[in-house]
Design an enzyme around this catalytic site. Structure first.
Site, short mmCIF file in Angstrom:
data_model
loop_
_atom_site.label_atom_id
_atom_site.label_comp_id
_atom_site.label_asym_id
_atom_site.label_seq_id
_atom_site.Cartn_x
_atom_site.Cartn_y
_atom_site.Cartn_z
N SER A 8 8.54 -8.75 6.67
CA SER A 8 7.45 -7.78 6.61
C SER A 8 7.44 -7.06 5.28
CB SER A 8 7.58 -6.75 7.75
OG SER A 8 8.46 -5.70 7.39
N LYS A 30 15.00 -7.16 6.20
CA LYS A 30 13.83 -7.90 5.73
C LYS A 30 14.04 -8.44 4.32
CE LYS A 30 11.74 -7.29 9.57
NZ LYS A 30 11.85 -8.40 10.54
N ASP A 56 22.55 -15.20 23.27
CA ASP A 56 22.77 -13.94 22.56
C ASP A 56 23.12 -14.32 21.13
OD1 ASP A 56 23.61 -11.60 21.43
OD2 ASP A 56 24.91 -11.00 23.08
N THR A 102 2.10 -6.31 20.00
CA THR A 102 3.19 -6.77 20.85
C THR A 102 3.38 -5.80 22.01
OG1 THR A 102 4.91 -5.51 19.68
CG2 THR A 102 4.37 -7.73 18.84
N TYR A 157 16.44 -1.46 8.44
CA TYR A 157 15.31 -2.36 8.62
C TYR A 157 14.94 -3.00 7.30
CZ TYR A 157 10.57 -3.93 9.83
OH TYR A 157 9.44 -4.68 10.04
#
Length: 286
Positions: free
Chosen positions: A153, A169, A70, A200, A165
């Site tokens: 990304s 990145k 983890d 995916t 997000y």
């Protein structure tokens, strides 16, 4: 390019990008350590386990070693690197891929209307990448060679899925830029690779739920193995230090190296539509 075997660690490889990258490295005959939390099918809402990934690595001609971890737990991460040091004595490639992707991530809504849990990507995804790199850099600096790669990304530049997000990145891109400065005297490279849309397990589920919204997706999407082959080529590149500290668009790097998908497709760069990376300023303030 020399065809030598190496030891690699891919974090977050039970499924998705991490699994595909690990399998591509395995095809070169590498020893590939893979971390993940999922030990048994059914433990997670998506298929895949870290042990299943290791078995596939073996089938492809590599040596797969599954390490349950983890990445929110620094002690578990330290134990992973202790195991690698004891078992292989070196680490040549680290792929920082482990992250938290909340099921609500891609739901169109302002960030305050989504669960606060989306911010967990800054713990497992950003902070965890720093911790893994901290351990890997010590081993790589000692051996005077290595590559640390971050999966990123176009969301580092344009609005994509919201603030958490995008911050993650942009953060790993900055890690690559700054870590490269510290690692340069030791012959170790650090890069961040912008992947395109990926095929995916997660995207397959989303497409099945919203087929009309994702029409034509397969023609543009990359397989995760595509990024893995880029990382392998970059590691084997005798001029890799020239790319250290750069944020690279995977599709553009593939064009430089002459790499395609296994079916011959050339995934497109989305630079024109989504923007391109901003590289580090050459100034260094110690």
């Amino acid at each position: 390019m020399t065809q030598k075997s190496y030891a690699a660690l891919v974090t977050g490889a039970s499924r998705g990008a991490g699994k595909g990258i690990a399998l591509a490295l395995a095809a070169t005959g590498a020893t590939v350590y893979v971390t993940g939390r999922t030990q048994r099918e059914g433990d997670a809402p998506l298929p895949g386990t870290v042990h299943a990934t290791a078995i596939e690595i073996d089938r492809l001609g590599g040596k797969g070693i599954a390490l349950t971890c983890d990445h929110a737990d620094d002690q578990q991460v330290a134990e992973v690197f202790d195991y690698i040091r004891h078992n292989s004595g070196r680490l040549d490639i680290l792929v920082n891929n482990a992250t938290v992707l909340h099921d609500e991530l891609i739901r169109p809504a302002p960030f305050w209307e989504k669960p606060l849990d989306l911010v967990d990507i800054l713990d497992v995804g950003l902070r965890s990448a720093y911790v893994a790199s901290w351990h890997a850099a010590q081993m790589m600096a000692e051996q005077g060679d290595g590559l640390i790669a971050f999966t990123s990304s176009f969301g580092a530049s344009c609005y994509m899925h919201g603030a958490a997000y995008g911050a993650q990145k942009a953060g790993v891109d900055k890690f690559a830029k700054d870590m490269a400065v510290d690692l340069k005297p030791y012959g170790v490279a650090a890069v961040s690779i912008w992947m395109g849309m990926l095929q995916t397990e997660r995207t397959a589920r989303v497409i099945a739920e919203h087929p009309e919204q994702y029409a034509g997706f397969s023609e543009l999407a990359e397989t995760p193995q595509f990024t893995g082959r880029l990382i392998d080529a970059l590691y084997r590149d005798p001029q890799r230090q020239q790319k250290s500290g750069l944020v690279l668009v995977g599709a553009e790097l593939a064009h430089e190296y002459g790499i395609t998908e296994l079916d011959g497709r050339r995934p497109p760069s989305h630079r024109e539509a989504l923007g391109g990376p901003v590289q580090a300023h050459p100034a260094i303030v110690a």
